[in-house]
Each structure stands twice: as C-alpha cells, then as structure tokens.
Design an enzyme around this catalytic site. Sequence first.
Site, mmCIF file in Angstrom:
data_model
loop_
_atom_site.group_PDB
_atom_site.id
_atom_site.type_symbol
_atom_site.label_atom_id
_atom_site.label_comp_id
_atom_site.label_asym_id
_atom_site.label_seq_id
_atom_site.Cartn_x
_atom_site.Cartn_y
_atom_site.Cartn_z
ATOM 1 N NE ARG A 41 -3.091 1.961 -2.888
ATOM 2 C CZ ARG A 41 -2.587 2.701 -1.905
ATOM 3 N NH1 ARG A 41 -2.629 2.259 -0.656
ATOM 4 N NH2 ARG A 41 -2.023 3.857 -2.166
ATOM 5 N NE ARG A 50 1.251 2.131 0.213
ATOM 6 C CZ ARG A 50 1.910 1.245 0.926
ATOM 7 N NH1 ARG A 50 2.879 0.541 0.355
ATOM 8 N NH2 ARG A 50 1.610 1.030 2.195
ATOM 9 C CD GLU A 71 -4.360 7.300 7.036
ATOM 10 O OE1 GLU A 71 -4.211 6.144 7.460
ATOM 11 O OE2 GLU A 71 -3.942 7.670 5.915
ATOM 12 C CD GLU A 101 -5.587 2.775 5.974
ATOM 13 O OE1 GLU A 101 -5.251 3.226 4.862
ATOM 14 O OE2 GLU A 101 -4.891 1.958 6.599
ATOM 15 C CD GLU A 146 -1.590 10.164 4.334
ATOM 16 O OE1 GLU A 146 -0.809 10.468 3.408
ATOM 17 O OE2 GLU A 146 -1.720 8.985 4.735
ATOM 18 C CD GLU A 162 -4.501 -0.162 1.381
ATOM 19 O OE1 GLU A 162 -4.474 0.898 2.037
ATOM 20 O OE2 GLU A 162 -3.499 -0.683 0.864
ATOM 21 C CG ASP A 217 -42.469 15.567 4.722
ATOM 22 O OD1 ASP A 217 -42.365 14.668 3.871
ATOM 23 O OD2 ASP A 217 -42.867 16.717 4.448
#
Length: 436
Positions: free
Chosen positions: A333, A314, A194, A130, A187, A331, A52
């Site tokens: 981010r 970054r 991580e 990641e 981290e 990547e 359901d």
Amino acid sequence: MTYTKQSILETVKEKKVEFIRLEFTDMMGDTKNVELPIEEIEMVLENEAMFDSSSISGFSDIQESDMYLYPDLDTFLILPQELDEDPIARFICDIYTPDGEPFEGDPRYILKRAMKEAHDLGYTVNVGPEPEFFLFKLNDEGYPVRKMNDRAGYFDASPKDKGDNVRRDIVRTLKKIGFEMEASHHEVAKGQHEINFRFDELIKTADNIQTFKNVVKDVATNHNYHATFMPKPVSTDNGSGMHCHLSLFEDGDSAFYDNGAHDEISQIMKYFMGGILKHASGITAITNPNVNSYKRLVPGYEAPVSVAWSHANRSCMIRVPTTRGMGTRFEVRNPDPTANPYLALAVLIQAGLEGIKEKIDPGEAESRNLYEVTDDSIPTLPTNLKEALEALRKDELLLNALGEHTSKVFIDEKEAEWTEYSLQVSSWELEHYMNK
C-alpha cells in the site's frame, strides 16, 4: 496480441500511418520519445534507431552516449485520435549499447532481470496496480492552477462528481488501445480519482502504468483539466497512492493459496511478504521517490506508515484481501504513482524472492489500528526522502537489484533533490517563525 515484423508493416500500410513514436522510460520514471517518419519503419524494426543519451536523466555518466532503441513488437499500437489526430504507430523500446548489450541503466532491463530471477525459481508474477490522480483546473494560458475540478468525496456521483465524463473518456481511450478495464470512481479527496485496469505480468504491467499515465494526462487536457500524479498536492486531504496487488503462480496454480491453512494463505506467500517487509525502508526510496511522497505517508490519511501486514487493516504496509483460490494476493500500500514502475516492481520482486529463499517470517498479522500505537513495537516507514535514501544505500539486495550504475545515479540525483528542498523557505515557516 503477438506481432511480427511483417504484420506490423502490413498494418501501418493499411492504416496509412505517417509517423513512428519510439518510447522509453528514463531512470526517474519519465516517459521519453522520439518520432520518425514512416519511411524509417524497416530501419526501426531492424533495431537500428539510434539516439544521443547524454541528456537523458541517469544516462549521462556513461562514456558511450550513443544508444539504440530496440522496439518491443508486442507493444505496437496505433494511437487513437483522442491522443493524436495524425495516424501514429507507437512502440515501447528497450535500450541497447552499440555493442549489442542491454544498457544497465535501462529501467525496463532491470525489471526483466527480476522477472528472470522469478522464472528461474519456477514462478510467474502478476501485478495489479491502482494509480490514483487529481484533476486541477487550467487557466486561460493552459497552465494548471490550484483549484480542483470538484469538491466531491468517495464514490460520490454527478453532479457532485464533476470528473465522471473525464474518467469515461479515459476508459474509452484505454479500451481502444487494448486495456482490460475494471472500474472507475471518485476517490476520498476532493478532485481525486481512480481508474482500475486488469492485472498482468510484470513487464506488461509496468508498460501499462506508463501508458495509463500518459493517456490520463492527455485526455484530462482535452477536457481543460490538468491531471497530476503528485502524491500529496493538498496538505489537508488524502494523497494519491499506487497500491500494487502481487500474486505468484507456479505451474499455472496460485503459489499463494493453501486450502489447508487456517487463513488459506501459503507459507510461500508469507515468506514473500517477509522479504518485502525486511527491506521496506530501502524499498521506500524507490516506491516513494520524491520529497512530496513523504507528505502522504503520515498517520490519519489512509496511507500506511507501519512495516507490518494484516488481513484487512489498512494502516499496515501490506494488506491481504479476502479473495482466495486463484485470486489470492496481497496489496503493497505504500507506493505512489510518481515511482518508476519498472524499478519499483523490480525491488519488490527481488525482496520477495529473497524472502522465499531465506524463509523470512513476516510475523503475525496485525489487527490493531497501528495509527494509534505509540510505542516502538512496530517499525515504521521512513519519514522523509533522506531517511529512505540512507536505508537504500545500506541495502545490498536492493543495490544489486538495481545494479551499480542505477543505484549510484539514482541515489546521487535524489540526494541532490533533498539538498535543494532543504534550502527552501516555505510559506508555513514564514507564517510561524517570522515574528518569533
């Protein structure tokens, strides 16, 4: 490993499995499951398991509440004892209507549509995620308290890093259920960790993200910790992201690599990035879906705020690692681990494919520290959930990628979340304004 109905029947008999767990993901990204006794295994394998859906987030607006769970046989596994003492078999399922059609609000189906779009253009997409997380202590009643498991920093070792044994047990458990593990470490933030696992194609990666999060939480609890994927649990420290490394292949070769280009990046890759950057604001509503997500997306805490790309910078939304050849990738981010991985990857892929089809230029690579750029020359990501939802509502490509039903339900639920949050009075406000 590829499984057949017969091989599964033989395995559950050999392993003396007692229960079958059927898992699926709701629209908000939460894993749901129902367990059946092993005697129902043949019914499950014939796609006859019904549930359901009326109380499942995002499903309740559908008039027909009865839905069927179709197990993906390739997701079959026997859960290791670290996760459950009883021998339990697990499947990840697709959701179908009684008419035998895929349910349009099933996040896994939405990602499958994106994957088909890529395949129709001749591409295979691989993703390496990641997802980061924090470990907090539990009180005597088993509830989390706001005390981190350690005060270590980036790549710190024991005894500063008090989560190394937890991470090792997580890695061991994931290896037992077929993950190819790469690395684990502490981290930047206190109590933050991580663990990286190997990239894979779209559906397998989204499945792996959901399984990963469940394993992390279960193993952390066994160590008397609470694992949270909340993007910003500590206001004065870095938050948790889920960077997604994307690579595109055509006829077995990297479509992102061009040995003749000065930076060895193909035009296809630049167009793909261009599509994602064009739709960045609306994408953020899906990749950063909570009020708390935007407490992480601020300058100075290693999270991107600028809609730009770079080779190493970054501070940009997209970064291109130095690896070339078959490993050429970029990547993204800004995503965080509270995102529904099926929906997040679907909108990223659909935006990237539009970039290829429309030849969208991503602009020049940025080398500046964009945290220090104060003019309006570089667009920025939305600063809160409301801004992101407004961008999503105006983005036809993303609305089509999600489908009419999912778009409406997602936006409605998240706007209700924003309204509820806006009504709250925080301790910060009381401290700053009570005596004004």
